[in-house]
Design a protein around this motif. Sequence first.
Motif, PDB file in Angstrom:
ATOM      1  N   GLY A 137      54.270   9.299 -25.846  1.00  0.00           N
ATOM      2  CA  GLY A 137      53.309  10.399 -25.847  1.00  0.00           C
ATOM      3  C   GLY A 137      54.030  11.712 -26.040  1.00  0.00           C
ATOM      4  O   GLY A 137      55.176  11.838 -25.609  1.00  0.00           O
ATOM      5  N   PRO A 138      53.405  12.680 -26.693  1.00  0.00           N
ATOM      6  CA  PRO A 138      52.044  12.615 -27.221  1.00  0.00           C
ATOM      7  C   PRO A 138      51.893  11.582 -28.323  1.00  0.00           C
ATOM      8  O   PRO A 138      52.829  11.300 -29.062  1.00  0.00           O
ATOM      9  CB  PRO A 138      51.809  14.022 -27.780  1.00  0.00           C
ATOM     10  CG  PRO A 138      53.178  14.542 -28.087  1.00  0.00           C
ATOM     11  CD  PRO A 138      54.051  13.964 -27.027  1.00  0.00           C
ATOM     12  N   SER A 139      50.687  11.036 -28.401  1.00  0.00           N
ATOM     13  CA  SER A 139      50.302  10.160 -29.496  1.00  0.00           C
ATOM     14  C   SER A 139      49.659  11.003 -30.591  1.00  0.00           C
ATOM     15  O   SER A 139      49.321  12.174 -30.377  1.00  0.00           O
ATOM     16  CB  SER A 139      49.287   9.143 -28.973  1.00  0.00           C
ATOM     17  OG  SER A 139      48.747   8.379 -30.036  1.00  0.00           O
ATOM     18  N   ASN A 140      49.486  10.418 -31.752  1.00  0.00           N
ATOM     19  CA  ASN A 140      48.597  11.074 -32.713  1.00  0.00           C
ATOM     20  C   ASN A 140      47.198  11.121 -32.102  1.00  0.00           C
ATOM     21  O   ASN A 140      46.873  10.343 -31.205  1.00  0.00           O
ATOM     22  CB  ASN A 140      48.587  10.295 -34.033  1.00  0.00           C
ATOM     23  CG  ASN A 140      49.962  10.275 -34.680  1.00  0.00           C
ATOM     24  OD1 ASN A 140      50.655   9.269 -34.646  1.00  0.00           O
ATOM     25  ND2 ASN A 140      50.379  11.384 -35.229  1.00  0.00           N
ATOM     26  N   HIS A 142      49.464   3.820 -11.844  1.00  0.00           N
ATOM     27  CA  HIS A 142      48.769   2.686 -12.447  1.00  0.00           C
ATOM     28  C   HIS A 142      49.578   2.135 -13.615  1.00  0.00           C
ATOM     29  O   HIS A 142      49.873   0.947 -13.663  1.00  0.00           O
ATOM     30  CB  HIS A 142      47.375   3.139 -12.897  1.00  0.00           C
ATOM     31  CG  HIS A 142      46.523   2.052 -13.471  1.00  0.00           C
ATOM     32  ND1 HIS A 142      45.649   2.265 -14.503  1.00  0.00           N
ATOM     33  CD2 HIS A 142      46.426   0.739 -13.144  1.00  0.00           C
ATOM     34  CE1 HIS A 142      45.041   1.107 -14.792  1.00  0.00           C
ATOM     35  NE2 HIS A 142      45.483   0.186 -13.984  1.00  0.00           N
ATOM     36  N   ALA A 143      49.953   3.007 -14.528  1.00  0.00           N
ATOM     37  CA  ALA A 143      50.667   2.590 -15.737  1.00  0.00           C
ATOM     38  C   ALA A 143      51.942   3.426 -15.820  1.00  0.00           C
ATOM     39  O   ALA A 143      51.886   4.599 -16.175  1.00  0.00           O
ATOM     40  CB  ALA A 143      49.785   2.820 -16.964  1.00  0.00           C
ATOM     41  N   GLU A 144      53.078   2.807 -15.463  1.00  0.00           N
ATOM     42  CA  GLU A 144      54.340   3.561 -15.420  1.00  0.00           C
ATOM     43  C   GLU A 144      54.869   3.816 -16.835  1.00  0.00           C
ATOM     44  O   GLU A 144      55.362   2.912 -17.515  1.00  0.00           O
ATOM     45  CB  GLU A 144      55.403   2.814 -14.604  1.00  0.00           C
ATOM     46  CG  GLU A 144      55.860   3.509 -13.319  1.00  0.00           C
ATOM     47  CD  GLU A 144      56.493   4.891 -13.484  1.00  0.00           C
ATOM     48  OE1 GLU A 144      56.825   5.276 -14.616  1.00  0.00           O
ATOM     49  OE2 GLU A 144      56.657   5.593 -12.455  1.00  0.00           O
ATOM     50  N   ASP A 155      48.011   7.698 -10.342  1.00  0.00           N
ATOM     51  CA  ASP A 155      48.414   8.299 -11.617  1.00  0.00           C
ATOM     52  C   ASP A 155      47.904   7.388 -12.724  1.00  0.00           C
ATOM     53  O   ASP A 155      48.307   6.221 -12.799  1.00  0.00           O
ATOM     54  CB  ASP A 155      49.944   8.394 -11.636  1.00  0.00           C
ATOM     55  CG  ASP A 155      50.523   8.895 -12.955  1.00  0.00           C
ATOM     56  OD1 ASP A 155      49.977   8.553 -14.016  1.00  0.00           O
ATOM     57  OD2 ASP A 155      51.551   9.590 -12.908  1.00  0.00           O
ATOM     58  N   ALA A 156      47.011   7.915 -13.552  1.00  0.00           N
ATOM     59  CA  ALA A 156      46.438   7.115 -14.641  1.00  0.00           C
ATOM     60  C   ALA A 156      46.768   7.739 -15.995  1.00  0.00           C
ATOM     61  O   ALA A 156      46.019   7.602 -16.959  1.00  0.00           O
ATOM     62  CB  ALA A 156      44.924   6.991 -14.449  1.00  0.00           C
ATOM     63  N   VAL A 157      47.932   8.413 -16.071  1.00  0.00           N
ATOM     64  CA  VAL A 157      48.274   9.161 -17.281  1.00  0.00           C
ATOM     65  C   VAL A 157      48.279   8.253 -18.511  1.00  0.00           C
ATOM     66  O   VAL A 157      47.750   8.618 -19.568  1.00  0.00           O
ATOM     67  CB  VAL A 157      49.629   9.880 -17.105  1.00  0.00           C
ATOM     68  CG1 VAL A 157      50.118  10.436 -18.434  1.00  0.00           C
ATOM     69  CG2 VAL A 157      49.516  11.010 -16.073  1.00  0.00           C
ATOM     70  N   THR A 158      48.848   7.065 -18.378  1.00  0.00           N
ATOM     71  CA  THR A 158      49.005   6.221 -19.561  1.00  0.00           C
ATOM     72  C   THR A 158      47.991   5.074 -19.600  1.00  0.00           C
ATOM     73  O   THR A 158      48.122   4.143 -20.374  1.00  0.00           O
ATOM     74  CB  THR A 158      50.476   5.740 -19.651  1.00  0.00           C
ATOM     75  OG1 THR A 158      51.312   6.901 -19.713  1.00  0.00           O
ATOM     76  CG2 THR A 158      50.783   4.918 -20.881  1.00  0.00           C
ATOM     77  N   LYS A 161      47.756  10.577 -24.377  1.00  0.00           N
ATOM     78  CA  LYS A 161      48.124   9.162 -24.523  1.00  0.00           C
ATOM     79  C   LYS A 161      46.920   8.438 -25.123  1.00  0.00           C
ATOM     80  O   LYS A 161      46.551   8.705 -26.253  1.00  0.00           O
ATOM     81  CB  LYS A 161      48.534   8.586 -23.174  1.00  0.00           C
ATOM     82  CG  LYS A 161      49.427   9.515 -22.360  1.00  0.00           C
ATOM     83  CD  LYS A 161      50.894   9.265 -22.533  1.00  0.00           C
ATOM     84  CE  LYS A 161      51.687  10.176 -21.606  1.00  0.00           C
ATOM     85  NZ  LYS A 161      53.111  10.013 -21.714  1.00  0.00           N
ATOM     86  N   CYS A 162      46.299   7.542 -24.355  1.00  0.00           N
ATOM     87  CA  CYS A 162      45.212   6.740 -24.913  1.00  0.00           C
ATOM     88  C   CYS A 162      43.969   7.553 -25.270  1.00  0.00           C
ATOM     89  O   CYS A 162      43.150   7.113 -26.074  1.00  0.00           O
ATOM     90  CB  CYS A 162      44.837   5.623 -23.946  1.00  0.00           C
ATOM     91  SG  CYS A 162      46.216   4.551 -23.494  1.00  0.00           S
ATOM     92  N   LEU A 163      43.792   8.724 -24.672  1.00  0.00           N
ATOM     93  CA  LEU A 163      42.614   9.536 -24.997  1.00  0.00           C
ATOM     94  C   LEU A 163      42.726  10.177 -26.376  1.00  0.00           C
ATOM     95  O   LEU A 163      41.732  10.674 -26.909  1.00  0.00           O
ATOM     96  CB  LEU A 163      42.375  10.620 -23.943  1.00  0.00           C
ATOM     97  CG  LEU A 163      41.684  10.187 -22.651  1.00  0.00           C
ATOM     98  CD1 LEU A 163      41.622  11.353 -21.661  1.00  0.00           C
ATOM     99  CD2 LEU A 163      40.273   9.659 -22.930  1.00  0.00           C
TER     100      LEU A 163
END
Lengths: 367, 367
Positions: B14-17, B138-140, B164-167, B190-192
């Motif tokens: 991250g950042p992702s496109n 949650h997602a390391e 922490d749900a960042v990823t 990230k996924c958003l």
Amino acid sequence: MTTTLTYRHLFGPGPSNCYPEAISALGNPVLGHLDPLFLEIMDSACQGLRQVWGTTNSRTLPLSGTGSAGMEAAFVNAVGPGDVAVVAVNGMFGARMCEVARRTGAQVVRVEHPWGTPIDPERVAAAHPSPKVIAAVHAETSTGVLSDIAALGQLKGDALLIADAVTSIGGLELYADKWGIDVGYAGTQKCLGVPPGLSPFTISDAAFELRIKDPQSWYLDLGLLGGYVGSASGSRRTYHHTAPVTMIASLEAGVNRVLQEGLGTVQARHVAAGLALQDGLEEMGLDLFAAAGSRLPSLTTVKVPDGVDSAAVRAYLLERFNIEIGAGVGEFASSVWRIGMMGPNANPASVTLVLGALKEALAKAGR
Amino acid sequence: MTTTLTYRHLFGPGPSNCYPEAISALGNPVLGHLDPLFLEIMDSACQGLRQVWGTTNSRTLPLSGTGSAGMEAAFVNAVGPGDVAVVAVNGMFGARMCEVARRTGAQVVRVEHPWGTPIDPERVAAAHPSPKVIAAVHAETSTGVLSDIAALGQLKGDALLIADAVTSIGGLELYADKWGIDVGYAGTQKCLGVPPGLSPFTISDAAFELRIKDPQSWYLDLGLLGGYVGSASGSRRTYHHTAPVTMIASLEAGVNRVLQEGLGTVQARHVAAGLALQDGLEEMGLDLFAAAGSRLPSLTTVKVPDGVDSAAVRAYLLERFNIEIGAGVGEFASSVWRIGMMGPNANPASVTLVLGALKEALAKAGR
């Protein structure tokens, strides 16, 4: 949202409309925050910020939050429990400084001034014999008042000078080094003509040495941030948090647009627009709020005429003209309007538009 | 910057496109942060965030900083001097939680796990008899590991659960209410599929009641923020700080793009891309880093083969293919790569591209 889009003339206290270069850059391909291409943009943004701050400080950078995050960064890095912070208060943002400073555990010495007047540098400097910091707002967004930071810098003695330049940076004269500003924070969404979300920040080497070494904020810890943003361009960067790459690209474009136009030219444009607006308002028979001689060109405060419903006029301007102007703040919420001519809006067309629209709105209100 | 623009395939951590809808919204006309048109966008963003968080919490909002600001907001509002905070650590972000919690004056009980493994909910829950909070990731992002937050929620007792749900947010299953998350923070980049700069945040009414009433941060004080973002849509908003309107418009567009595609569909797309990538890497003879059964689909960690220069491969991918993948973190900086398939990149084309490019890069490296 599937509604149609509306262009607003943002003539309030901010956000202002933005320079096209700043908006355009938002659409550039997203880059990784450690990508060499992004680090070039970051370096260029920091270099541009040095110029609008009037500083050579190596630690001049955009913090990843709005101007209020910049204020918090200034205090949590400069003062801790028991330190004395003298704060000049002549409006809401000075008052906010007191509150932010209090939360660090500092002993706050609050020096009050009537809203609408500038700070008195001698009274502020004399408020405590040995403060660690003295803090003041250069351009009070809540009252439209410009204060003499240079004079305070001459009187600061051994204290560090913290200055809020949110509504002056990029539009008004600002010389951090010459005036003796040790720690400065600003915003992007006023005279710089960039969307809100970042805080241009600068701290001198001397102030950095005297900083709180283990500040209560991890996010705004300048000791940690320095590893990423770097004082020396090209040195190895270490990850602290993911930089808001898109906003930084916008800031880089906006600040370089200002420098390309010429900082002096841009400042003259702000002064001319502010004076024309203030003259026009007085010609309409309205009274200005800020004390003569201390009026911000970038943000004009004007008294709502007796018997006129402030909110109704603002709603009329918004609905008929898509013009936003600001209400007053605190006890002046309904008795003062705030009209900003900032960034790309600092021009004769904006002045003519807002004066004509306000004249019509007041006529509707029976004035 | 007058250089040409470069499109990067952002397959790192991250950042992702970003989703095209999120980028497009950045160019919409800037609105005032109190404009009724903007408040509609803010309400829509908050409503969308409730759905990706899996919550009905009224206080679900984008904080004006990156995911790390969200982490700081979680702790400064939940714990103060002397409060006990149990923190599960199985990677860099758990370790960061400890550091952020320490700066509030809380007593931190750190529960270590080997990097690359998930947290052990029973051990974490048993680490202290009466903590005020229990916190876990949650997602390391540093290790590519998914942990069982639902199990921790069942064991939390009277403690508040910070997650922490960042990823994970917007790409993986996440049910804040069902799992018993009291305070959650995330990131947008990230996924958003939204640029970095905001932190989607949620806090339950119960946790809000138990919050620190005078937290050390003014900028992240949820008691003050509530007045602006509002728990009840349509109620009068009070100014706290200038909301980053442009980024919020982008988030609103991105999150609604996800919801329009369908949250289940988007999650399935992330799972499929992650599995295909992990299968492909193993078929190439590479070893995955994260423990089997706990691998994040959104972010895959893979061991750098013996004798291969990690940085040289990454540089080759960037220069030849405009592909960014991530280095490892901490002691695994040179021995692990992190490959993200997030947001719009969670698709077969990205998987095929990165596998093909990596195969070529490894062949060049003599493997």
